[in-house]
Write a protein that holds these residues in place. Structure first.
Motif, PDB file in Angstrom:
ATOM      1  N   PRO A  59      87.429  52.765  -7.216  1.00 29.26           N
ATOM      2  CA  PRO A  59      86.231  52.810  -8.394  1.00 29.26           C
ATOM      3  C   PRO A  59      85.171  53.705  -8.029  1.00 29.26           C
ATOM      4  CG  PRO A  59      85.982  50.828  -6.980  1.00 29.26           C
ATOM      5  CD  PRO A  59      86.983  51.736  -6.363  1.00 29.26           C
ATOM      6  N   ALA A  60      84.668  54.216  -9.050  1.00 28.02           N
ATOM      7  CA  ALA A  60      83.378  54.858  -8.781  1.00 28.02           C
ATOM      8  C   ALA A  60      82.437  54.538  -9.811  1.00 28.02           C
ATOM      9  CB  ALA A  60      83.335  56.529  -9.050  1.00 28.02           C
ATOM     10  N   HIS A  61      81.254  53.841  -9.402  1.00 31.21           N
ATOM     11  CA  HIS A  61      80.316  53.067 -10.453  1.00 31.21           C
ATOM     12  C   HIS A  61      79.383  53.832 -10.946  1.00 31.21           C
ATOM     13  CE1 HIS A  61      82.670  49.172 -10.121  1.00 31.21           C
ATOM     14  NE2 HIS A  61      82.843  49.605  -8.759  1.00 31.21           N
ATOM     15  N   ALA A  62      78.931  53.447 -11.766  1.00 31.00           N
ATOM     16  CA  ALA A  62      77.559  54.234 -12.401  1.00 31.00           C
ATOM     17  C   ALA A  62      76.892  52.799 -13.188  1.00 31.00           C
ATOM     18  CB  ALA A  62      77.661  55.399 -13.175  1.00 31.00           C
ATOM     19  N   GLN A  64      76.333  52.876 -16.191  1.00 28.53           N
ATOM     20  CA  GLN A  64      76.809  52.912 -17.531  1.00 28.53           C
ATOM     21  C   GLN A  64      78.404  52.405 -17.464  1.00 28.53           C
ATOM     22  OE1 GLN A  64      75.580  55.492 -16.184  1.00 28.53           O
ATOM     23  NE2 GLN A  64      73.902  56.191 -17.371  1.00 28.53           N
ATOM     24  N   ILE A  67      84.596  54.667 -13.474  1.00 31.93           N
ATOM     25  CA  ILE A  67      85.881  55.564 -13.271  1.00 31.93           C
ATOM     26  C   ILE A  67      86.525  54.950 -12.202  1.00 31.93           C
ATOM     27  CG2 ILE A  67      86.871  57.754 -13.129  1.00 31.93           C
ATOM     28  CD1 ILE A  67      84.373  58.884 -14.186  1.00 31.93           C
ATOM     29  N   TYR A  82      93.984  57.818 -14.240  1.00 33.89           N
ATOM     30  CA  TYR A  82      92.512  57.828 -14.401  1.00 33.89           C
ATOM     31  C   TYR A  82      92.270  57.120 -15.535  1.00 33.89           C
ATOM     32  CZ  TYR A  82      87.985  60.165 -15.417  1.00 33.89           C
ATOM     33  OH  TYR A  82      86.886  60.779 -15.720  1.00 33.89           O
ATOM     34  N   ASN A  84      88.530  55.028 -17.235  1.00 33.71           N
ATOM     35  CA  ASN A  84      87.175  54.653 -17.527  1.00 33.71           C
ATOM     36  C   ASN A  84      86.994  53.284 -18.214  1.00 33.71           C
ATOM     37  OD1 ASN A  84      87.315  55.991 -20.056  1.00 33.71           O
ATOM     38  ND2 ASN A  84      85.225  55.839 -19.942  1.00 33.71           N
ATOM     39  N   HIS A  86      83.483  52.215 -20.225  1.00 29.47           N
ATOM     40  CA  HIS A  86      82.031  52.497 -20.603  1.00 29.47           C
ATOM     41  C   HIS A  86      81.661  51.618 -21.604  1.00 29.47           C
ATOM     42  CE1 HIS A  86      82.476  55.270 -17.287  1.00 29.47           C
ATOM     43  NE2 HIS A  86      81.075  55.532 -17.263  1.00 29.47           N
ATOM     44  N   ASN A  89      79.730  53.286 -24.615  1.00 29.62           N
ATOM     45  CA  ASN A  89      80.374  54.662 -25.190  1.00 29.62           C
ATOM     46  C   ASN A  89      80.404  54.412 -26.879  1.00 29.62           C
ATOM     47  OD1 ASN A  89      80.412  56.257 -22.746  1.00 29.62           O
ATOM     48  ND2 ASN A  89      82.899  56.251 -22.997  1.00 29.62           N
ATOM     49  N   ILE A  90      80.851  53.283 -27.150  1.00 27.43           N
ATOM     50  CA  ILE A  90      81.066  53.118 -28.569  1.00 27.43           C
ATOM     51  C   ILE A  90      79.946  53.572 -29.453  1.00 27.43           C
ATOM     52  CG2 ILE A  90      80.288  50.643 -28.651  1.00 27.43           C
ATOM     53  CD1 ILE A  90      83.096  50.167 -30.138  1.00 27.43           C
ATOM     54  N   GLY A  93      80.068  57.264 -30.465  1.00 24.51           N
ATOM     55  CA  GLY A  93      81.383  57.794 -30.961  1.00 24.51           C
ATOM     56  C   GLY A  93      82.418  57.947 -29.878  1.00 24.51           C
ATOM     57  N   ARG A  94      82.297  57.498 -28.646  1.00 24.46           N
ATOM     58  CA  ARG A  94      83.385  57.590 -27.678  1.00 24.46           C
ATOM     59  C   ARG A  94      84.067  56.565 -27.489  1.00 24.46           C
ATOM     60  NH1 ARG A  94      79.272  60.856 -25.703  1.00 24.46           N
ATOM     61  NH2 ARG A  94      80.031  63.062 -25.048  1.00 24.46           N
ATOM     62  N   GLN A  95      85.088  56.530 -26.917  1.00 24.45           N
ATOM     63  CA  GLN A  95      86.052  55.301 -26.647  1.00 24.45           C
ATOM     64  C   GLN A  95      85.396  54.716 -25.380  1.00 24.45           C
ATOM     65  OE1 GLN A  95      88.399  55.426 -29.500  1.00 24.45           O
ATOM     66  NE2 GLN A  95      89.513  54.064 -27.738  1.00 24.45           N
ATOM     67  N   THR A  98      89.239  55.441 -21.769  1.00 24.99           N
ATOM     68  CA  THR A  98      90.272  56.530 -22.003  1.00 24.99           C
ATOM     69  C   THR A  98      90.842  56.543 -20.761  1.00 24.99           C
ATOM     70  OG1 THR A  98      88.719  58.179 -21.148  1.00 24.99           O
ATOM     71  CG2 THR A  98      88.475  57.634 -23.539  1.00 24.99           C
TER      72      THR A  98
ATOM     73  N   LEU B  11      84.762  65.991 -29.024  1.00 27.08           N
ATOM     74  CA  LEU B  11      84.637  64.940 -27.956  1.00 27.08           C
ATOM     75  C   LEU B  11      86.115  64.709 -27.477  1.00 27.08           C
ATOM     76  CD1 LEU B  11      82.373  61.988 -29.195  1.00 27.08           C
ATOM     77  CD2 LEU B  11      81.960  63.698 -27.620  1.00 27.08           C
ATOM     78  N   ASP B  53      79.276  59.176  -2.426  1.00 27.27           N
ATOM     79  CA  ASP B  53      79.975  58.359  -1.921  1.00 27.27           C
ATOM     80  C   ASP B  53      81.253  58.974  -1.192  1.00 27.27           C
ATOM     81  OD1 ASP B  53      81.784  56.044  -2.047  1.00 27.27           O
ATOM     82  OD2 ASP B  53      82.203  56.258  -3.900  1.00 27.27           O
ATOM     83  N   GLY B  75      76.951  59.774  -7.831  1.00 21.45           N
ATOM     84  CA  GLY B  75      76.250  58.805  -8.528  1.00 21.45           C
ATOM     85  C   GLY B  75      76.175  59.323 -10.202  1.00 21.45           C
ATOM     86  N   PHE B  78      81.578  62.604 -11.179  1.00 29.59           N
ATOM     87  CA  PHE B  78      82.625  62.019 -10.242  1.00 29.59           C
ATOM     88  C   PHE B  78      83.519  63.210 -10.136  1.00 29.59           C
ATOM     89  CE2 PHE B  78      86.924  60.652 -10.761  1.00 29.59           C
ATOM     90  CZ  PHE B  78      86.987  59.836  -9.534  1.00 29.59           C
ATOM     91  N   LEU B 106      79.851  60.666 -15.002  1.00 27.27           N
ATOM     92  CA  LEU B 106      80.082  59.223 -14.580  1.00 27.27           C
ATOM     93  C   LEU B 106      79.274  58.371 -15.572  1.00 27.27           C
ATOM     94  CD1 LEU B 106      81.269  57.424 -12.617  1.00 27.27           C
ATOM     95  CD2 LEU B 106      79.472  57.923 -11.027  1.00 27.27           C
ATOM     96  N   SER B 107      78.462  58.887 -16.434  1.00 24.24           N
ATOM     97  CA  SER B 107      77.658  58.175 -17.419  1.00 24.24           C
ATOM     98  C   SER B 107      78.544  57.744 -18.743  1.00 24.24           C
ATOM     99  CB  SER B 107      76.449  58.711 -17.783  1.00 24.24           C
ATOM    100  OG  SER B 107      76.524  60.000 -18.597  1.00 24.24           O
ATOM    101  N   GLY B 109      82.277  58.479 -18.558  1.00 28.66           N
ATOM    102  CA  GLY B 109      83.526  58.351 -17.888  1.00 28.66           C
ATOM    103  C   GLY B 109      84.309  59.580 -18.427  1.00 28.66           C
ATOM    104  N   TYR B 110      83.874  60.409 -19.378  1.00 30.34           N
ATOM    105  CA  TYR B 110      84.579  61.542 -19.835  1.00 30.34           C
ATOM    106  C   TYR B 110      84.826  62.631 -18.967  1.00 30.34           C
ATOM    107  CZ  TYR B 110      85.409  59.846 -24.569  1.00 30.34           C
ATOM    108  OH  TYR B 110      85.840  59.061 -25.655  1.00 30.34           O
ATOM    109  N   ASP B 336      90.363  60.216 -29.793  1.00 31.33           N
ATOM    110  CA  ASP B 336      89.071  60.152 -30.465  1.00 31.33           C
ATOM    111  C   ASP B 336      89.152  59.749 -31.905  1.00 31.33           C
ATOM    112  OD1 ASP B 336      86.231  60.510 -30.668  1.00 31.33           O
ATOM    113  OD2 ASP B 336      86.714  62.372 -31.792  1.00 31.33           O
ATOM    114  N   PRO B 340      85.853  54.255 -32.735  1.00 32.15           N
ATOM    115  CA  PRO B 340      86.317  54.067 -31.568  1.00 32.15           C
ATOM    116  C   PRO B 340      87.230  52.990 -31.453  1.00 32.15           C
ATOM    117  CG  PRO B 340      83.922  54.596 -31.330  1.00 32.15           C
ATOM    118  CD  PRO B 340      84.376  54.242 -32.917  1.00 32.15           C
TER     119      PRO B 340
END
Lengths: 359, 359
Positions: A59-62, A64, A67, A82, A84, A86, A89-90, A93-95, A98, B11, B53, B75, B78, B106-107, B109-110, B336, B340
């Motif tokens: 994992p890589a954490h933030a 929000q 990933i 891969y 994520n 988040h 995100n909703i 308008g993002r998933q 993903t 997106l 990291d 951070g 990614f 990373l905020s 994940g996209y 997309d 979502p």
């Protein structure tokens, strides 16, 4: 210089399945057939459990979200996803989730497939739930409660219809619009959908209870008094540290089935119990090495978190499906000079070729 | 239904750099300028070393070779690279090393970028060597010996020309054709290339010795008596367990500089020495926290193995370069849907849209 000599050889290309092509593939084959097919591949891979390299997610954490890379290998083929997560995100308008994935030939290191995995993960998660339920749910289950009516819920309903013969869906979500959306999407599926006002209402008469909510916190979607004897609980939503859906007392009354105990204890409902609490690994049930459902009154619980081998199975399914449907593109991903040592010469020749074309 | 409503929103798209477009980008900007640019990004990232990291590579092994995932994060962003190492690939016209990589926000994940990294890795490896040499090689170095004249060697020569002012190349390879290829590719570069009959011959008068051979075994490309005082050794080829290029006695006479000691001790020349042997981390040299070259007679050794942060820097460079050159495609990688949560509805609508179009 002949410009045609600049075209990459077949070795340079990797089959790529875009979101659009994934939808075309699913439409061409049929969503229920695809999920049944993926379930078969998962079962096949779980039956050779010992041959897989089982790693924890990386994992890589933030603040929000996260990933994660999820690699696995059977010694001949390598796959990774891969993905994520988040939750916020909703809002723009993002998933919230993903993903994409790669399947590679471990003997050459060359990728065999690159594919979107947002839709594919939804398919494999539902296929995996229905596969577990085939071994764990009461025989002749007809009614499923589904609590949480988000992106994964349609796929769950259809997988349980096609693989277990479910005919009645009892849907509940804190957002009634989500249930209306689910009912609309399932309108022509052959399933009867009842929209329920409470979770208690939804589980009335259900042999199978699927929980698939999205809040990133410890929630109590089901309390102990709501769950009667004999049901199968398919707990899909609790899938990361600090995110659970069931009251601990339900876990203590249930026989718990998991994919990979070390991962489930970090991510699943199992995080509420000590690590040495007895759980059964699903692959052992599939292999006949452990019992699934043994009595009418038993509460069985599949504590689903999603494991890398299931993605590997889904990637294998897609790779084998593509020659039949033809819905993919070829991606010029691998440098393939005539002489493998002459990478720089390839850059030079490409430049010369373009200048020649322009002149 | 209006078919245009089926087109993915912005997106859904991820910028993708194919091999062909990577070559176009490099040609448009110039290979030396690209390497100088990547070196600047690496230096910038090494100067904020603590914010990264730092994970070990995640390998999957087969008898024929290895596939590795190399993730890192600061951070906020990614990145990871997929890279394989299969020495026998060359026999059937494949690259021994190929790769691709992803840079993500990373905020959310996209992914922000998906790119080939076979050519990009060659560029970043040479840029990274020349960056280290800026701090470690004798001032006014003019002559570089290059032992091993395979795919990486051209890039090394050009990076040292542009970043250190090297004018003379003395090339040696056990396969003379490889040296001829290198000389041909550098014919218009402004470098004088002398093809040498032995490694001893090649290092005659060189201030910098670059070793970049490909055998997957412990070899002794340089023996102790070959290396005089005052040189800088840029040891690139020894980069996995059991693969080294230098005699241990050279290491004992040198001041050793490394990227990340824990990784270098597994993969680099450093594997020949105990873990507590003193080595200097390059980021400390760049930050002024440790000395680089301190005397004329000192032998400096950069024990290069390639580290995830360098790939991260290279990915950042490519992302920032693309708006200027425009050489990329847009990949329909992320599902997309308008809502979502309505992933299945997207599949349904796409199907309805196609049926509508067909009717």
């Amino acid at each position: 210089m002949n410009p045609t000599s600049l075209a990459p050889s077949e070795l340079a290309y990797v089959p790529f399945v875009s979101v659009d092509n994934m939808m075309k593939n699913v439409s061409a084959i049929g969503v229920e057939t695809v999920m049944k097919g993926i379930a078969d591949y998962i079962e096949e891979d779980f039956l050779r459990w010992e041959s897989f390299d089982k790693k924890p997610r990386i994992p890589a954490h933030a603040p929000q979200g996260v990933i994660e890379l999820m690699p696995t290998s059977d010694g001949k083929t390598f796959g990774f996803k891969y993905v994520n997560g988040h939750p916020d995100n909703i809002k723009d308008g993002r998933q919230t989730v993903t993903g994409f994935g790669v399947l590679s030939d471990l003997s050459t290191g060359y990728p065999l497939l690159f594919t979107e995995m947002t839709i594919l993960t939804a398919l494999r998660t539902a296929a995996n739930s229905a596969l577990a339920a085939k071994y764990l749910a009461p025989k002749s289950s007809k009614t499923m409660a589904i609590i949480g009516n988000g992106a994964q819920s349609d796929f769950q309903c259809l997988a349980f219809k096609t693989m277990l013969g479910i005919t009645e869906i009892r849907a509940y979500d804190i957002d009634p619009d989500a249930s209306v959306r689910l009912a609309r999407n399932l309108a022509t599926s052959g399933l009867n959908v009842t929209i329920c006002k409470t979770a208690e209402d939804a589980i009335e008469g259900a042999q199978i209870i699927t929980t698939v909510t999205a809040d990133k916190k410890c929630a109590t979607i089901l309390t102990d008094n709501m769950v009667g004897p004999g049901v199968h609980i398919n707990a899909v939503g609790g899938d990361c540290p600090g995110k659970t859906e069931l009251h601990k007392d339900i876990l203590l009354r249930s026989d718990i089935f998991v994919e990979f105990p070390d991962q489930t204890h970090i991510e699943g409902e199992f995080q509420q119990l000590p690590r040495d609490h007895p759980v059964t690994e699903l692959w052992q049930v599939y292999a006949g090495q452990a019992a699934g459902r043994t009595s009418e009154h038993q509460i069985t619980l599949f504590d689903s978190v999603g494991f890398a081998i299931e993605d590997f199975s889904a990637l294998r399914y897609v790779r084998d499906m593509l020659p039949k449907t033809g819905y993919f593109e070829k991606l010029d991903l691998l440098a393939d000079p005539d002489d493998p040592r002459d990478l720089f010469g390839m850059v030079l020749r490409a430049e010369a070729g373009r200048n020649g074309e322009a002149a």
